[in-house]
Design an enzyme around this catalytic site. Sequence first.
Site, PDB file in Angstrom:
ATOM      1  N   ARG A  10       0.828  -1.206   0.000  1.00 15.80           N
ATOM      2  CA  ARG A  10       0.000   0.000   0.000  1.00 15.80           C
ATOM      3  C   ARG A  10       0.861   1.255   0.000  1.00 15.80           C
ATOM      4  O   ARG A  10       1.789   1.362   0.809  1.00 15.80           O
ATOM      5  CB  ARG A  10      -0.896  -0.009   1.237  1.00 15.80           C
ATOM      6  CG  ARG A  10      -1.975   1.021   1.215  1.00 15.80           C
ATOM      7  CD  ARG A  10      -2.840   0.874   2.434  1.00 15.80           C
ATOM      8  NE  ARG A  10      -3.858  -0.146   2.300  1.00 15.80           N
ATOM      9  CZ  ARG A  10      -4.971   0.007   1.576  1.00 15.80           C
ATOM     10  NH1 ARG A  10      -5.194   1.111   0.916  1.00 15.80           N
ATOM     11  NH2 ARG A  10      -5.866  -0.947   1.533  1.00 15.80           N
ATOM     12  N   ASP A 142       6.771  -5.754   4.468  1.00 11.42           N
ATOM     13  CA  ASP A 142       5.618  -6.508   4.931  1.00 11.42           C
ATOM     14  C   ASP A 142       5.210  -7.739   4.132  1.00 11.42           C
ATOM     15  O   ASP A 142       5.708  -8.019   3.053  1.00 11.42           O
ATOM     16  CB  ASP A 142       4.426  -5.568   5.120  1.00 11.42           C
ATOM     17  CG  ASP A 142       3.819  -5.769   6.506  1.00 11.42           C
ATOM     18  OD1 ASP A 142       4.294  -6.646   7.227  1.00 11.42           O
ATOM     19  OD2 ASP A 142       2.873  -5.052   6.853  1.00 11.42           O
ATOM     20  N   ARG A 274      -7.437  -0.006  13.751  1.00 10.55           N
ATOM     21  CA  ARG A 274      -8.085  -0.453  12.517  1.00 10.55           C
ATOM     22  C   ARG A 274      -9.060  -1.521  12.965  1.00 10.55           C
ATOM     23  O   ARG A 274      -8.770  -2.273  13.910  1.00 10.55           O
ATOM     24  CB  ARG A 274      -7.058  -1.117  11.591  1.00 10.55           C
ATOM     25  CG  ARG A 274      -6.460  -0.228  10.556  1.00 10.55           C
ATOM     26  CD  ARG A 274      -5.531  -0.981   9.609  1.00 10.55           C
ATOM     27  NE  ARG A 274      -4.720  -1.978  10.262  1.00 10.55           N
ATOM     28  CZ  ARG A 274      -4.973  -3.280  10.240  1.00 10.55           C
ATOM     29  NH1 ARG A 274      -6.024  -3.763   9.588  1.00 10.55           N
ATOM     30  NH2 ARG A 274      -4.177  -4.124  10.853  1.00 10.55           N
ATOM     31  N   ASP A 499      40.214 -32.079   2.172  1.00  9.13           N
ATOM     32  CA  ASP A 499      39.276 -32.583   3.185  1.00  9.13           C
ATOM     33  C   ASP A 499      38.188 -33.363   2.425  1.00  9.13           C
ATOM     34  O   ASP A 499      38.012 -33.178   1.215  1.00  9.13           O
ATOM     35  CB  ASP A 499      38.687 -31.376   3.938  1.00  9.13           C
ATOM     36  CG  ASP A 499      37.490 -31.755   4.775  1.00  9.13           C
ATOM     37  OD1 ASP A 499      37.617 -32.705   5.552  1.00  9.13           O
ATOM     38  OD2 ASP A 499      36.434 -31.103   4.641  1.00  9.13           O
ATOM     39  N   TYR A 500      37.454 -34.215   3.135  1.00 13.49           N
ATOM     40  CA  TYR A 500      36.457 -35.031   2.429  1.00 13.49           C
ATOM     41  C   TYR A 500      35.032 -34.474   2.576  1.00 13.49           C
ATOM     42  O   TYR A 500      34.505 -33.858   1.653  1.00 13.49           O
ATOM     43  CB  TYR A 500      36.546 -36.490   2.935  1.00 13.49           C
ATOM     44  CG  TYR A 500      35.609 -37.401   2.193  1.00 13.49           C
ATOM     45  CD1 TYR A 500      35.894 -37.809   0.887  1.00 13.49           C
ATOM     46  CD2 TYR A 500      34.420 -37.829   2.781  1.00 13.49           C
ATOM     47  CE1 TYR A 500      35.011 -38.622   0.183  1.00 13.49           C
ATOM     48  CE2 TYR A 500      33.539 -38.644   2.083  1.00 13.49           C
ATOM     49  CZ  TYR A 500      33.851 -39.034   0.786  1.00 13.49           C
ATOM     50  OH  TYR A 500      32.971 -39.823   0.098  1.00 13.49           O
TER      51      TYR A 500
HETATM   52  P1  ADP Z   1      -1.795  -1.502  12.396  1.00 16.61           P
HETATM   53  O1  ADP Z   1      -0.535  -1.238  11.696  1.00 16.61           O
HETATM   54  O2  ADP Z   1      -2.092  -2.938  12.595  1.00 16.61           O
HETATM   55  O3  ADP Z   1      -2.944  -0.793  11.824  1.00 16.61           O
HETATM   56  P2  ADP Z   1      -0.700   0.263  14.448  1.00 16.61           P
HETATM   57  O4  ADP Z   1      -1.213   0.584  15.796  1.00 16.61           O
HETATM   58  O5  ADP Z   1       0.732  -0.099  14.408  1.00 16.61           O
HETATM   59  O6  ADP Z   1      -1.620  -0.903  13.875  1.00 16.61           O
HETATM   60  O7  ADP Z   1      -0.873   1.497  13.489  1.00 16.61           O
HETATM   61  C1  ADP Z   1      -2.082   2.150  13.296  1.00 16.61           C
HETATM   62  C2  ADP Z   1      -1.818   3.514  12.706  1.00 16.61           C
HETATM   63  O8  ADP Z   1      -3.021   3.959  12.098  1.00 16.61           O
HETATM   64  C3  ADP Z   1      -1.384   4.506  13.748  1.00 16.61           C
HETATM   65  O9  ADP Z   1      -0.305   5.253  13.287  1.00 16.61           O
HETATM   66  C4  ADP Z   1      -2.636   5.361  13.947  1.00 16.61           C
HETATM   67  O10 ADP Z   1      -2.329   6.714  14.168  1.00 16.61           O
HETATM   68  C5  ADP Z   1      -3.417   5.201  12.662  1.00 16.61           C
HETATM   69  N1  ADP Z   1      -4.878   5.125  12.948  1.00 16.61           N
HETATM   70  C6  ADP Z   1      -5.505   4.184  13.639  1.00 16.61           C
HETATM   71  N2  ADP Z   1      -6.823   4.424  13.704  1.00 16.61           N
HETATM   72  C7  ADP Z   1      -7.029   5.535  13.028  1.00 16.61           C
HETATM   73  C8  ADP Z   1      -8.196   6.307  12.705  1.00 16.61           C
HETATM   74  N3  ADP Z   1      -9.420   5.954  13.080  1.00 16.61           N
HETATM   75  N4  ADP Z   1      -8.024   7.379  11.966  1.00 16.61           N
HETATM   76  C9  ADP Z   1      -6.786   7.719  11.562  1.00 16.61           C
HETATM   77  N5  ADP Z   1      -5.687   7.054  11.816  1.00 16.61           N
HETATM   78  C10 ADP Z   1      -5.779   5.969  12.543  1.00 16.61           C
HETATM   79  C1  G6P Z   2      -0.950  -3.415   8.975  1.00 15.19           C
HETATM   80  C2  G6P Z   2      -0.016  -4.079   7.981  1.00 15.19           C
HETATM   81  C3  G6P Z   2       0.245  -3.166   6.800  1.00 15.19           C
HETATM   82  C4  G6P Z   2      -1.053  -2.714   6.186  1.00 15.19           C
HETATM   83  C5  G6P Z   2      -1.933  -2.069   7.260  1.00 15.19           C
HETATM   84  C6  G6P Z   2      -3.278  -1.644   6.720  1.00 15.19           C
HETATM   85  O1  G6P Z   2      -0.298  -2.321   9.515  1.00 15.19           O
HETATM   86  O2  G6P Z   2       1.171  -4.438   8.625  1.00 15.19           O
HETATM   87  O3  G6P Z   2       1.004  -3.829   5.816  1.00 15.19           O
HETATM   88  O4  G6P Z   2      -0.828  -1.799   5.149  1.00 15.19           O
HETATM   89  O5  G6P Z   2      -2.120  -2.990   8.314  1.00 15.19           O
HETATM   90  O6  G6P Z   2      -3.895  -2.715   6.061  1.00 15.19           O
HETATM   91  P1  G6P Z   2      -4.328  -2.633   4.536  1.00 15.19           P
HETATM   92  O7  G6P Z   2      -4.776  -4.017   4.217  1.00 15.19           O
HETATM   93  O8  G6P Z   2      -5.395  -1.627   4.494  1.00 15.19           O
HETATM   94  O9  G6P Z   2      -3.143  -2.210   3.740  1.00 15.19           O
END
Ligand code: ADP
Ligand code: G6P
Length: 730
Positions: A10, A142, A274, A499-500
Site C-alpha cells: 500500500r 511486509d 483499525r 578434506d572429504y
Molecule cells: P496496524 O498497523 O495494525 O494498523 P498500528 O497501531 O501499528 O496498527 O498502526 C495504526 C496507525 O493507524 C497509527 O499510526 C494510527 O495513528 C493510525 N490510525 C488508527 N486508527 C485511526 C483512525 N481511526 N483514523 C486515523 N488514523 C488511525
Molecule cells: C498493517 C499491515 C500493513 C497494512 C496495514 C493496513 O499495519 O502491517 O502492511 O498496510 O495494516 O492494512 P491494509 O490491508 O489496508 O493495507
Amino acid sequence: MVRLLIVSNRLPVSVTKRANDLRFQPSVGGLATGLSSFRESHQSQWIGWPGISTDKISEKEKQQISNKLEVQNCHSVFLSAKDVRNFYHGFCNKTLWPLFHYFPLYTVYEDKYWQAYKQVNKAFCNSIVEIAEPDCCIWIHDYQLMLLPEFIRRELPDAQIGFFLHIPFPSFELFRLLPWRTEILNGLLGADLIGFHTYDYVRHFLSSTARILGAEHSMGSLTVGNRIVRADAFPMGIDYERYWGALENPKVRKRITTIRKKVGNRKIIISIDRLDYTKGIIERLEAFDLFLSQNPQYKEKVTLILLAVPSRTGVEDYMELRKQLEGLVGRINGEHGTIGWVPVWYLYRFVPFERLAALYNIADVALVTPLRDGMNLIAKEFVATKTDGRGVLILSEMAGAASELGEAVTINAQNKGAIVEAIKEALEMPVEEQTERNRIMQGRLSRYTVTRWAHDFLETLSNVKKTQQELSVHKLAIPTRERLISEYDKSSKRLFLLDYDGTLVGFASRPESAAPDQELLPLLKALATDSKNDVVIISGRDKTTLNYWLGNLNASLIAEHGAWIKEKGGNWQLIEPLRNDWKDTIRPILELYTDRTPGSSIEEKDFSLVWHFRRSDSDLAYVRTQELKDTILNLTANLDIGVFEGSKILEVKNLGISKGHVVELWLKKQKWDFILAAGDDYTDEELFAVLPQNAYSIKVGYSISKARFNVDSVGELRLLLEELIKNKSY
Ligand code: ADP
Ligand code: G6P
C-alpha cells in the site's frame, strides 16, 4: 548517495472513488503512517498500490492517479479486481494475516490465492526493475511482498535489498502449516537484511529457516549461496516530536475543548484501532461491560470512546466483526446507559491527525489490548502525546510494543478479569505514578524514533553489504583461477591436501551415506595418477571407512583429523602414541544424550567420539549441545581432551591431534612448487594456518576463514579439479 526505493503493497496515499470523484487520503496502518514520517527526512521513491482496483477506474483516471502520485514520489503498481480478490483479500488477508497472527482457524489455503500472490509479487518486481539502478537500495515492507526479495535478486544481483516484516513472524508450529512455507522462506532470503519488530520474531524466523531449509545461523547470520544474510530486531518507533508537539497546534486544542464540552468532567478511556479481529476489540468491550457491572460507582463517571477505522471491508471475517461490534456497542449502551450518559461512543471512520492527537491528549486511559500485534504504534503515539505526564496506558503483552513499554499496565488480552482490574487500577492511579511511568517511556520513545529506526535498519543493511563485499574479494574469481591453472601446468611437484566431507562431497543426513559418487572417484583417480601430483585426503573420518571408500586410489589418507596416516602404498600408522581410555568415561554420557535427543547418534573412532545431530530438531540439539559441552569439559578438565563443535556434530578428541600438525610433516617432505588445500570447517582452519603464503588454500562456502580463497560449493571445487586434469593424458 545510493538511491532508496521503498516498496510496500500500500502506498502512503489511498485512492477511493465516490460519485465519479477520485479522493486521495492518507493510508492508515502502522507501516504507512510510520514510514511517511521517515520519508520527510530522507529522499526516496515509494512503489506500491494506490488502493483502488483498475476495474473501478477508466484509463484516464488511472493516468490521473499515476501523475498525481508521481509528484509525491510515489510510483503506482495497479491491481485488477481479480488481483484484489485473490492476492490482497485472498492470500494476504485470508492466508498470511490470520496465520501469522495465530488465527489458524481463520486461515484459508487456496491454490488460486497462492498463484495470484506469486503473480502480483512478479508484477511488483517488473515495476521495480524498470526504475531501479543496478546497485540501488531497495527496502521492501511486509507480508504482502515476501517473494519479492528473491525475484529482485535474480534480476538485480548486486542490489542492496532489505526486508522488514511489520507483523509477527509466528512460531515454527504455526508457520509449518503453510503449504508454501519453503517458497516464502526462500523468497525472504533473497534480501540481505531481514528485520522484525522484536527478537522473538527473529527467533521464530531463524528456527523456521533451520527446520525447513536446514539453514543454520550464527548470531543471526545465515549463508545463502555466496551471500551472508542477516536477521535482526529493529523495533519501529514513531515521529515523536509530532505527537509531543501536538498541543501547540490550535486545531488540536480546539478539538480538545469540543470533546471536553460533550463529555463533561467524566473520565475518558480511548480504544483506537483499525477494525481488525487481531486487535481484540470485542474482548475489550466485553471487559468494559464487565467493569461497569462490577463497579457501579463508575456509572455516568466514565466514557469509552471507541474509534475504529474501516479496514479490509471486502473480507468476510472483517464484515462479520463489524456486525458483532456494532451489536455489542448497542447492547452495552442499552444496558448501562442513562438519559444523558452513553457509556460507549462509537465512531467508524478515518480521522485526521488533529482529531486523533486530541483524543490521545484528552484520554485518561488508553486501552490497547490486541490479541496479537506485530508492534502497535497507537500505544506509542498515546504515550508521546502526554506532555503533562498524565494518562495510563493499558497494554496487551501480545503487542510487540510491550517489549519496550514495560511501564504500562500490561495485561493478558484474553483475560477479561485482568482487563477489568487494569481499568480500575488505571482510573485510580495517583498522578505522580502516572507521570513517573510515562516519563520513562517517553524518554525511550524520544530516543528511538521512526527516523532512528529507519537509519538503523539502512545502516545495518549497508554493513551487511560491506561484509558480503569483503568476503567476495576472496572469491576464487576467474583471473585467480586462471593463474592457479597455469601454475599447476608449469609445476612438477604438486601437493593436494583435500578434506572429504563438505569439501569433496556434500553432507548427507547419515554420515555413512556420504560415500564417494561415480563422478568423484574417477576425478580423484585421475588427479592421483599424475606422477607429478601427491594427493592427500585428510579427513576426520575413521580409518576403516576412509580405506573402504578411497583405499584403492594412488593417494595418501589421513584419518581422524591426523591421528592415523596411510601413505601411498603403505599401511596405517599412528602418528604418535595417543590415549583413548577416556572414551569409556565419555561414551555413557553421549549415550544418555542420544537417548534424550531423537535423531542423534554416536560415531566412535579410535581416538575420538562424535555426537551427530543433523537429523535432530535444531532447537533441541542446540540446547543439548551446550549442556553436553559443559558436562564433558567439566569431566575432562585435567586431561588432554578437547570438545569441538563442527557442522551438526560435537566431537571429543585428543588435543594433540590436528590437521595442522600432520600437514606440517607433509610440507617438510620435499620442496613443493604447487600446493592446493581445500576444506570447509573449523578443523581445516588448522590446516590453512600452517600453509606457506603462496599455497592455494580454498574454503568451500562463505564465512570468514584463514583460507585465501572461497568457492561457493562442493560442485565448484570439483569443477576446478576437473579443469586441472582436463586434456592431460596419463
Ligand atoms: P496496524 O498497523 O495494525 O494498523 P498500528 O497501531 O501499528 O496498527 O498502526 C495504526 C496507525 O493507524 C497509527 O499510526 C494510527 O495513528 C493510525 N490510525 C488508527 N486508527 C485511526 C483512525 N481511526 N483514523 C486515523 N488514523 C488511525
Ligand atoms: C498493517 C499491515 C500493513 C497494512 C496495514 C493496513 O499495519 O502491517 O502492511 O498496510 O495494516 O492494512 P491494509 O490491508 O489496508 O493495507
